[in-house]
Design a protein around this motif. Structure first.
Motif, mmCIF file in Angstrom:
data_model
loop_
_atom_site.group_PDB
_atom_site.id
_atom_site.type_symbol
_atom_site.label_atom_id
_atom_site.label_comp_id
_atom_site.label_asym_id
_atom_site.label_seq_id
_atom_site.Cartn_x
_atom_site.Cartn_y
_atom_site.Cartn_z
ATOM 1 N N UNK A 57 0.848 -1.201 0.000
ATOM 2 C CA UNK A 57 0.000 0.000 0.000
ATOM 3 C C UNK A 57 0.881 1.248 0.000
ATOM 4 N N UNK A 58 0.992 1.950 -1.123
ATOM 5 C CA UNK A 58 1.851 3.137 -1.207
ATOM 6 C C UNK A 58 1.502 4.237 -0.211
ATOM 7 N N UNK A 59 0.270 4.261 0.289
ATOM 8 C CA UNK A 59 -0.148 5.317 1.212
ATOM 9 C C UNK A 59 0.304 5.062 2.651
ATOM 10 N N UNK A 60 0.892 3.893 2.935
ATOM 11 C CA UNK A 60 1.333 3.572 4.290
ATOM 12 C C UNK A 60 2.799 3.951 4.491
ATOM 13 N N UNK A 61 3.080 4.649 5.585
ATOM 14 C CA UNK A 61 4.453 4.963 5.980
ATOM 15 C C UNK A 61 4.834 3.990 7.093
ATOM 16 N N UNK A 62 5.813 3.098 6.859
ATOM 17 C CA UNK A 62 6.159 2.120 7.892
ATOM 18 C C UNK A 62 6.981 2.739 9.016
ATOM 19 N N UNK A 63 6.769 2.237 10.228
ATOM 20 C CA UNK A 63 7.553 2.628 11.400
ATOM 21 C C UNK A 63 7.927 1.347 12.146
ATOM 22 N N UNK A 64 9.175 1.226 12.554
ATOM 23 C CA UNK A 64 9.627 0.057 13.307
ATOM 24 C C UNK A 64 10.160 0.498 14.662
ATOM 25 N N UNK A 65 9.672 -0.149 15.712
ATOM 26 C CA UNK A 65 10.160 0.187 17.040
ATOM 27 C C UNK A 65 9.779 -0.870 18.052
#
Length: 300
Positions: A57-65
């Motif tokens: 999904x191009x509209x999703x900005x991933x975040x990892x934590x």
């Protein structure tokens, strides 16, 4: 599509309670004007899911934590794994990270929470990425650590901010933005109004925190209540056991389209037109997530 563009600055579409119907929730929110979603991983177990969803999904900005609730479950290689995920995903920010002395957080060694939080803050600084910060009943400790490690020119998101109005200026000086969700309903109207009005307009963000933080204040946005009912129906049809169990318990889950309810409430407290607040918060989130490698930067 609704005229107001919105950016959901913090949510968990990878959460097993709603993951099975995430594509439908994204579409419904997108059709209502929510054009981007910052999806936050919380432990080593879901980073790969967040990465995969963001690729689909191009509209999703991933975040990892590593969220403070999952600190005790971390593997010896958690930090090198986090670094690898961020290196392999230039579009990713850091989060959800933080400190928690609430009813759940107090079960987890606070010294370990601090150590893990500080390591991730330093990594965000090193990689020049923003970080999404969780803080429950630990704002004094938070400020002390941020002063020691900061400032943070790439920005920090005080996710679902419920801290004091008095602390806003000090946090803002260190690079903080303040993101508001349905959790605002736990504050008195007076306290919420004072706190929100203390935040500089160029530091305000809006979020759903889905599937949690279902707003308890009423919405004037048409279709939001229907969307909530539709979510329960979708979950019932999904065949996902976790979702079915929650539906049977009548647990109300949140979804990103409900950010309109948050927009309505915050704009009322600020005495600002909804369209104006939507535009301001969208531009703030776009600026924050526009770092080298970001999808937002690439398209903007």
């Amino acid at each position: 599509m609704n005229a107001a563009k919105l950016f959901d600055a913090h949510c968990h579409l990878q959460d097993q309670r709603i993951h099975a119907v995430a594509p439908q929730l994204i579409r419904a929110a997108f059709d209502s004007g929510v054009l981007r979603f910052a999806v936050n991983g919380v432990s080593e177990n879901d980073w790969h899911v967040v990465k995969q969803m963001a690729e689909q999904h191009p509209c999703l900005v991933p975040n990892f934590g590593l969220h403070p609730w999952y600190v005790a479950e971390r593997t010896p290689n958690w930090f090198s794994s986090l670094r690898e995920f961020l290196a392999a995903t230039p579009s990713a920010a850091v989060g959800e990270i933080g400190l928690d002395k609430g009813s759940h957080g107090k079960k987890i060694d606070f010294g370990e929470q601090v150590e893990v939080f500080q390591q991730q803050l330093e990594l965000a600084k090193e990689l020049k990425r923003p970080a999404s910060v969780h803080c429950v009943r630990a704002f004094g400790d938070l400020l002390e650590i941020l002063k020691r490690v900061g400032p943070f020119p790439e920005g920090l998101i005080m996710h679902s901010y419920l801290g004091s109005a008095e602390m806003v200026s000090e946090l803002a000086k260190l690079g903080s933005y303040f993101s508001f969700s349905g959790h605002l309903s736990s504050m008195t109207l007076e306290k919420a109004k004072k706190m929100i009005r203390s935040v500089p307009l160029d530091r305000i963000l809006l979020e759903s925190d889905a599937p949690d933080a279902l707003p308890k204040f009423k919405s004037n946005f048409p279709g939001v209540q229907e969307n909530s009912s539709a979510l329960q129906e979708l979950l019932g049809q999904s065949g996902n056991q976790a979702s079915e169990s929650l539906t049977q318990q009548n647990q109300e889950l949140n979804h990103p389209a409900n950010i309109h309810t948050v927009l309505n409430y915050v704009s009322t407290l600020l005495e600002m037109p909804e369209e104006e607040l939507a535009e301001v918060s969208y531009q703030n989130a776009t600026r924050l997530f526009s770092y080298p490698g970001s999808k937002v930067c690439a398209e903007g």
